[in-house]
Write a protein that holds these residues in place. Structure first.
Motif, PDB file in Angstrom:
ATOM      1  N   ALA A  49       0.836  -1.207   0.000  1.00 31.76           N
ATOM      2  CA  ALA A  49       0.000   0.000   0.000  1.00 31.76           C
ATOM      3  C   ALA A  49       0.866   1.249   0.000  1.00 31.76           C
ATOM      4  O   ALA A  49       0.532   2.254  -0.643  1.00 31.76           O
ATOM      5  N   GLU A  50       1.991   1.197   0.710  1.00 34.53           N
ATOM      6  CA  GLU A  50       2.883   2.358   0.769  1.00 34.53           C
ATOM      7  C   GLU A  50       3.456   2.689  -0.608  1.00 34.53           C
ATOM      8  O   GLU A  50       3.606   3.866  -0.966  1.00 34.53           O
ATOM      9  N   GLU A  51       3.760   1.680  -1.393  1.00 38.53           N
ATOM     10  CA  GLU A  51       4.328   1.907  -2.716  1.00 38.53           C
ATOM     11  C   GLU A  51       3.344   2.618  -3.647  1.00 38.53           C
ATOM     12  O   GLU A  51       3.758   3.278  -4.613  1.00 38.53           O
ATOM     13  N   LEU A  52       2.053   2.503  -3.370  1.00 39.36           N
ATOM     14  CA  LEU A  52       1.057   3.143  -4.223  1.00 39.36           C
ATOM     15  C   LEU A  52       1.158   4.665  -4.191  1.00 39.36           C
ATOM     16  O   LEU A  52       0.629   5.340  -5.081  1.00 39.36           O
ATOM     17  N   HIS A  53       1.837   5.201  -3.200  1.00 36.25           N
ATOM     18  CA  HIS A  53       2.122   6.639  -3.189  1.00 36.25           C
ATOM     19  C   HIS A  53       2.782   7.054  -4.496  1.00 36.25           C
ATOM     20  O   HIS A  53       2.448   8.102  -5.071  1.00 36.25           O
ATOM     21  N   PHE A  54       3.710   6.208  -4.973  1.00 37.93           N
ATOM     22  CA  PHE A  54       4.488   6.513  -6.178  1.00 37.93           C
ATOM     23  C   PHE A  54       3.801   5.991  -7.434  1.00 37.93           C
ATOM     24  O   PHE A  54       4.117   6.422  -8.531  1.00 37.93           O
ATOM     25  N   PHE A  55       2.872   5.057  -7.275  1.00 36.05           N
ATOM     26  CA  PHE A  55       2.198   4.416  -8.405  1.00 36.05           C
ATOM     27  C   PHE A  55       0.865   5.080  -8.745  1.00 36.05           C
ATOM     28  O   PHE A  55       0.076   4.513  -9.485  1.00 36.05           O
ATOM     29  N   GLY A  56       0.581   6.252  -8.185  1.00 39.72           N
ATOM     30  CA  GLY A  56      -0.631   6.939  -8.600  1.00 39.72           C
ATOM     31  C   GLY A  56      -1.374   7.707  -7.537  1.00 39.72           C
ATOM     32  O   GLY A  56      -2.238   8.534  -7.862  1.00 39.72           O
ATOM     33  N   ALA A  57      -1.104   7.470  -6.249  1.00 39.99           N
ATOM     34  CA  ALA A  57      -1.864   8.165  -5.208  1.00 39.99           C
ATOM     35  C   ALA A  57      -1.591   9.671  -5.231  1.00 39.99           C
ATOM     36  O   ALA A  57      -2.524  10.489  -5.230  1.00 39.99           O
ATOM     37  N   MET A  58      -0.310  10.061  -5.239  1.00 35.69           N
ATOM     38  CA  MET A  58       0.001  11.495  -5.271  1.00 35.69           C
ATOM     39  C   MET A  58      -0.411  12.129  -6.596  1.00 35.69           C
ATOM     40  O   MET A  58      -0.821  13.295  -6.632  1.00 35.69           O
ATOM     41  N   ALA A  59      -0.342  11.357  -7.666  1.00 35.43           N
ATOM     42  CA  ALA A  59      -0.797  11.878  -8.957  1.00 35.43           C
ATOM     43  C   ALA A  59      -2.283  12.217  -8.895  1.00 35.43           C
ATOM     44  O   ALA A  59      -2.738  13.193  -9.507  1.00 35.43           O
ATOM     45  N   GLY A  60      -3.062  11.438  -8.152  1.00 36.92           N
ATOM     46  CA  GLY A  60      -4.478  11.724  -7.996  1.00 36.92           C
ATOM     47  C   GLY A  60      -4.728  12.976  -7.186  1.00 36.92           C
ATOM     48  O   GLY A  60      -5.579  13.809  -7.541  1.00 36.92           O
ATOM     49  N   VAL A  61      -3.995  13.138  -6.088  1.00 40.62           N
ATOM     50  CA  VAL A  61      -4.148  14.336  -5.264  1.00 40.62           C
ATOM     51  C   VAL A  61      -3.826  15.586  -6.081  1.00 40.62           C
ATOM     52  O   VAL A  61      -4.531  16.609  -5.987  1.00 40.62           O
ATOM     53  N   GLU A  62      -2.794  15.518  -6.900  1.00 37.82           N
ATOM     54  CA  GLU A  62      -2.434  16.655  -7.750  1.00 37.82           C
ATOM     55  C   GLU A  62      -3.577  17.072  -8.678  1.00 37.82           C
ATOM     56  O   GLU A  62      -3.667  18.227  -9.079  1.00 37.82           O
ATOM     57  N   ARG A  63      -4.441  16.111  -8.991  1.00 38.83           N
ATOM     58  CA  ARG A  63      -5.526  16.359  -9.937  1.00 38.83           C
ATOM     59  C   ARG A  63      -6.877  16.550  -9.262  1.00 38.83           C
ATOM     60  O   ARG A  63      -7.915  16.572  -9.925  1.00 38.83           O
ATOM     61  N   GLY A  64      -6.875  16.656  -7.932  1.00 37.76           N
ATOM     62  CA  GLY A  64      -8.114  16.955  -7.241  1.00 37.76           C
ATOM     63  C   GLY A  64      -8.932  15.757  -6.814  1.00 37.76           C
ATOM     64  O   GLY A  64     -10.123  15.889  -6.504  1.00 37.76           O
ATOM     65  N   TYR A  65      -8.311  14.578  -6.750  1.00 35.67           N
ATOM     66  CA  TYR A  65      -9.006  13.369  -6.328  1.00 35.67           C
ATOM     67  C   TYR A  65      -8.746  13.062  -4.857  1.00 35.67           C
ATOM     68  O   TYR A  65      -7.631  13.268  -4.354  1.00 35.67           O
ATOM     69  N   THR A  66      -9.761  12.545  -4.185  1.00 33.10           N
ATOM     70  CA  THR A  66      -9.537  11.817  -2.943  1.00 33.10           C
ATOM     71  C   THR A  66      -9.056  10.422  -3.324  1.00 33.10           C
ATOM     72  O   THR A  66      -9.611   9.799  -4.241  1.00 33.10           O
ATOM     73  N   VAL A  67      -8.027   9.932  -2.647  1.00 32.85           N
ATOM     74  CA  VAL A  67      -7.472   8.616  -2.966  1.00 32.85           C
ATOM     75  C   VAL A  67      -7.423   7.776  -1.702  1.00 32.85           C
ATOM     76  O   VAL A  67      -6.939   8.230  -0.657  1.00 32.85           O
ATOM     77  N   LEU A  68      -7.924   6.548  -1.805  1.00 36.05           N
ATOM     78  CA  LEU A  68      -7.885   5.584  -0.708  1.00 36.05           C
ATOM     79  C   LEU A  68      -7.112   4.371  -1.178  1.00 36.05           C
ATOM     80  O   LEU A  68      -7.513   3.708  -2.143  1.00 36.05           O
ATOM     81  N   VAL A  69      -5.979   4.092  -0.537  1.00 42.37           N
ATOM     82  CA  VAL A  69      -5.174   2.917  -0.885  1.00 42.37           C
ATOM     83  C   VAL A  69      -5.205   1.943   0.280  1.00 42.37           C
ATOM     84  O   VAL A  69      -5.376   2.336   1.435  1.00 42.37           O
ATOM     85  N   PHE A  70      -5.041   0.650  -0.037  1.00 40.29           N
ATOM     86  CA  PHE A  70      -5.082  -0.347   1.032  1.00 40.29           C
ATOM     87  C   PHE A  70      -4.376  -1.620   0.599  1.00 40.29           C
ATOM     88  O   PHE A  70      -4.157  -1.864  -0.584  1.00 40.29           O
TER      89      PHE A  70
END
Length: 407
Positions: free
Chosen positions: A163-184
């Motif tokens: 789940a931590e690796e998803l920060h680099f695989f798209g979570a921060m990219a979503g925040v940059e674009r105005g998305y709420t992101v939930l990873v697990f």
């Protein structure tokens, strides 16, 4: 892409490229990755662990000093990189589940990520998602602290990612674009596997439905615009879930998979029916010997089978291959998906070539096939080395999908 390191071991090179890929969102520095790789003995799992651990320890030590001195940005950046390096350190050790090294490195990876998460604005919030008689670990990414409902992406990794690796695989990219992101992390993934012994299950809708239930309790989530993204083996798990969980407004498979059983039977003579019977048999000594020989010769198979026994909770290579037979979207499952679906494909995929097209062909919902190429530097499985390009295309598709009113 040419192997810049480990010319005779494609698995070692792929995992090195994976760490390089995370440079795009702060998970590595090029010189740190290359200098670590140059110290590693090719094909030697112990050497891989030792050198990545040394780099992770050094980088996390500097981050701790920066934090103590009040340098919050430097500390955050260092903890992020250290988290990724600790993740890489334990990657090849799962052939020996009682090995304390992989628990140590995994726990350090999580600790460093959580230290970094607390230094973001807004913070990246660790969450525990109710699931059966326990919880699943994850993180909630918010655009701001306003509590405004926003389009939301639920993300999970696959066979071996965290789940931590998803920060680099798209979570921060979503925040940059105005998305709420939930990873697990779901069952079989690192958190539940390391600490609770939970192994993968093919009926992934029974994992995703509680996650969607949890997401709908959050003020930052627009319940009408929840998408699900699965990476690698998640490319079959997420579609399986979407076939039954119809609250999802969009689905993304990076990269798409249709039938994991195909990878179990492709090197075994005989029909699919005969091969399945052999894999599931009480005894098949010739096949057992053949699988051991494959592991000795093929570095990809060696790692995949060792890790696969660990995450599936089985004791033999044949039992692992048999477990894959249950992970399929055949029999009309893919056809049950209703939401718009993006299927990603990698031109040079070394694990599941051809499977994205199979999934795409079986879909009856609104669908898009997105091919990433070697010329773009994005042709490897899940597109390491081209994260900015990959995330741009995926989120642009999602932006356009959510902008179109549902039929």
């Amino acid at each position: 892409m040419k192997q810049l390191l480990f010319p005779n071991n494609i698995q070692f090179w792929y995992e090195t490229l994976r760490s390089m890929s995370h440079i795009a969102y702060g998970g590595a520095d090029f010189g740190e990755v290359v200098s670590t790789g140059e110290r590693i003995v090719e094909g030697d799992y112990a050497s891989w662990y030792t050198e990545w651990l040394a780099t992770a320890d050094r980088v996390s030590g500097e981050a701790e000093k920066a934090l103590a001195a009040g340098h919050r940005v430097s500390a955050r950046d260092g903890f992020l990189r250290a988290s990724n390096y600790y993740r890489s350190a334990e990657f090849f050790l799962h052939g020996h589940p009682c090995d304390p090294r992989h628990d140590h490195a995994y726990d350090r990876s999580v600790a460093c990520f959580r230290a970094a998460a607390a230094l973001f604005t807004p913070i990246i919030e660790p969450v525990e998602i109710p699931y059966e008689d326990t919880t699943l670990p994850g993180y909630l990414y918010r655009v701001d602290d306003s509590g405004t409902p926003r389009p939301t992406l639920i993300m999970h990794n696959g066979f071996d990612g965290t789940a931590e690796e998803l920060h680099f695989f798209g979570a921060m990219a979503g925040v940059e674009r105005g998305y709420t992101v939930l990873v697990f992390d779901g069952p079989g993934m690192p958190g539940p596997r390391h600490h609770e012994g939970l192994v993968f299950r093919p009926d992934w809708e029974n994992v995703i439905t509680p996650v969607v239930d949890f997401a709908e309790t959050l003020p930052d989530v627009d319940d009408t615009r929840i998408a699900l993204l699965g990476i690698s083996m998640g490319g079959i798990l997420a579609p399986r879930a979407a076939a039954f969980e119809h609250r999802l407004a969009a689905l993304i498979a990076v990269d798409g998979l249709y039938d994991l059983g195909e990878t179990s039977v492709r090197n075994i003579p005989g029909t699919r029916e005969e091969t399945e019977r052999l894999l599931r048999a009480d005894s098949a000594p010739e096949l057992d010997a053949s699988l051991e020989q494959i592991m000795a010769k093929d570095p990809i198979a060696r790692w995949a089978i060792n890790h696969g026994m660990y995450v599936m909770g089985v004791d033999t290579p044949r039992a692992f291959n048999a477990s894959y037979l249950d992970y399929t979207l055949a029999g009309g499952i893919a056809e049950r998906i209703q939401c718009p679906t993006l299927v990603c494909d990698a031109e040079e995929d070394m694990f599941f070539k051809g499977q994205p097209e199979q999934l795409f062909d079986h879909l009856t919902c609104p669908k898009t096939l997105m091919v990433f190429t070697a010329e773009e530097g994005s042709g490897a499985h899940c597109h390491p080395g081209a994260m900015r390009l990959t995330q741009a295309r995926i989120y642009d598709w999602l932006d356009d999908t959510f902008a179109t009113p549902a039929a």
